[in-house]
Design a protein around this motif. Structure first.
Motif, mmCIF file in Angstrom:
data_model
loop_
_atom_site.group_PDB
_atom_site.id
_atom_site.type_symbol
_atom_site.label_atom_id
_atom_site.label_comp_id
_atom_site.label_asym_id
_atom_site.label_seq_id
_atom_site.Cartn_x
_atom_site.Cartn_y
_atom_site.Cartn_z
ATOM 1 N N THR A 28 19.469 48.149 -2.831
ATOM 2 C CA THR A 28 20.762 47.135 -2.726
ATOM 3 C C THR A 28 20.437 45.967 -3.269
ATOM 4 O O THR A 28 19.321 45.193 -3.003
ATOM 5 N N PHE A 29 21.326 45.531 -4.219
ATOM 6 C CA PHE A 29 21.092 44.340 -5.003
ATOM 7 C C PHE A 29 22.330 43.300 -4.454
ATOM 8 O O PHE A 29 23.510 43.811 -4.188
ATOM 9 N N GLU A 30 21.847 41.984 -4.434
ATOM 10 C CA GLU A 30 22.794 41.030 -4.169
ATOM 11 C C GLU A 30 23.268 40.339 -5.793
ATOM 12 O O GLU A 30 22.254 39.865 -6.291
ATOM 13 N N GLN A 31 24.352 40.876 -6.246
ATOM 14 C CA GLN A 31 24.558 40.166 -7.664
ATOM 15 C C GLN A 31 25.081 38.803 -7.413
ATOM 16 O O GLN A 31 25.715 38.449 -6.444
ATOM 17 N N ASP A 32 24.371 37.993 -8.626
ATOM 18 C CA ASP A 32 24.934 36.709 -8.385
ATOM 19 C C ASP A 32 26.375 36.326 -8.537
ATOM 20 O O ASP A 32 27.182 36.845 -9.671
ATOM 21 N N GLY A 33 27.131 35.850 -7.452
ATOM 22 C CA GLY A 33 28.550 35.506 -7.313
ATOM 23 C C GLY A 33 29.397 36.838 -7.325
ATOM 24 O O GLY A 33 30.741 36.563 -7.561
ATOM 25 N N VAL A 34 28.853 37.919 -7.267
ATOM 26 C CA VAL A 34 29.740 39.108 -7.285
ATOM 27 C C VAL A 34 29.931 39.914 -5.851
ATOM 28 O O VAL A 34 30.829 40.280 -5.552
ATOM 29 N N GLY A 35 28.733 39.848 -5.246
ATOM 30 C CA GLY A 35 28.621 40.830 -4.061
ATOM 31 C C GLY A 35 27.312 41.942 -4.041
ATOM 32 O O GLY A 35 26.628 41.679 -5.170
ATOM 33 N N THR A 36 27.529 42.798 -3.226
ATOM 34 C CA THR A 36 26.386 43.660 -3.332
ATOM 35 C C THR A 36 26.657 44.856 -3.904
ATOM 36 O O THR A 36 27.790 45.125 -4.109
ATOM 37 N N ARG A 37 25.639 45.590 -4.428
ATOM 38 C CA ARG A 37 25.963 46.770 -5.062
ATOM 39 C C ARG A 37 24.719 47.748 -4.784
ATOM 40 O O ARG A 37 23.636 47.129 -4.681
ATOM 41 N N THR A 38 24.985 48.903 -4.207
ATOM 42 C CA THR A 38 23.883 49.918 -3.946
ATOM 43 C C THR A 38 23.791 51.027 -4.927
ATOM 44 O O THR A 38 24.851 51.698 -5.277
ATOM 45 N N ILE A 39 22.473 51.241 -5.407
ATOM 46 C CA ILE A 39 22.326 52.464 -6.178
ATOM 47 C C ILE A 39 21.494 53.419 -5.223
ATOM 48 O O ILE A 39 20.579 53.184 -4.520
ATOM 49 N N ARG A 40 21.946 54.599 -5.147
ATOM 50 C CA ARG A 40 21.314 55.798 -4.468
ATOM 51 C C ARG A 40 20.591 56.613 -5.158
ATOM 52 O O ARG A 40 20.957 57.007 -6.296
ATOM 53 N N ASN A 41 19.498 57.451 -4.654
ATOM 54 C CA ASN A 41 18.738 58.210 -5.193
ATOM 55 C C ASN A 41 18.371 57.807 -6.784
ATOM 56 O O ASN A 41 18.322 58.372 -7.856
ATOM 57 N N ALA A 42 17.945 56.377 -6.845
ATOM 58 C CA ALA A 42 17.367 56.039 -7.985
ATOM 59 C C ALA A 42 16.010 56.585 -8.548
ATOM 60 O O ALA A 42 15.058 56.525 -7.628
ATOM 61 N N VAL A 43 15.690 56.999 -9.674
ATOM 62 C CA VAL A 43 14.558 57.332 -10.134
ATOM 63 C C VAL A 43 13.861 56.097 -11.098
ATOM 64 O O VAL A 43 14.599 55.882 -12.117
#
Length: 153
Positions: free
Chosen positions: A29-44
């Motif tokens: 889970t990333f907290e993007q600068d000024g945009v909000g959160t983004r989650t990547i699932r099953n990342a290799v």
């Protein structure tokens, strides 16, 4: 292959397993600068890049989505470290599958006089898979190298 960039901070990184030079995360889970959160699932992710993906790490994160894989292929940290690694073992798998199918097709032609349909289909799949994974790795490398002058603030 779609590649993207996230500028921000890692909120959470849920590790599933690390084996054979690659790490698989259940989610990042990333907290993007000024945009909000983004989650990547099953990342290799390659192990050298995975070492940088810890909660609280800030910088620029380079994401890829190639054929059937997605993950992070590069990091430029706020402290100035640049780490690149593309987790692309699938290229080897497709190459081995292609070689095996060529042998199977040649053997079947010699013994039975015909081409096995499954062998032909798997050969086509292995060629397409190898091309897409190679293209994905090349694009990821170009994305990371093309942004070499970036420094996180």
């Amino acid at each position: 292959m779609p590649t993207s960039i996230i500028d921000g901070r890692i909120e959470a990184a849920d590790l599933r397993r690390a084996k054979g030079g690659a790490t698989i995360f259940r989610s990042i889970t990333f907290e993007q600068d000024g945009v909000g959160t983004r989650t990547i699932r099953n990342a290799v992710v390659k192990d050298n890049v995975a070492a940088e993906l810890v909660p609280g790490a800030t910088g620029r994160f380079y994401l890829y989505n190639a054929f059937d894989l997605k993950g992070v292929h590069g990091v430029r940290t706020a402290s100035g470290r640049d780490v690149y690694g593309f987790a692309g073992n699938n290229q080897k798998i497709f190459l081995i599958l292609g070689i095996f199918n060529l042998i199977w097709i040649a053997f079947t032609i010699a013994v039975r006089g015909g081409v096995p349909l499954l062998g032909g289909a798997l050969l086509i799949l292995s060629v397409v898979g190898y091309i897409f994974m190679s293209k994905g790795q090349r694009e990821a490398q170009e994305q990371f190298d093309g942004d070499a002058g970036y420094r996180s603030t």
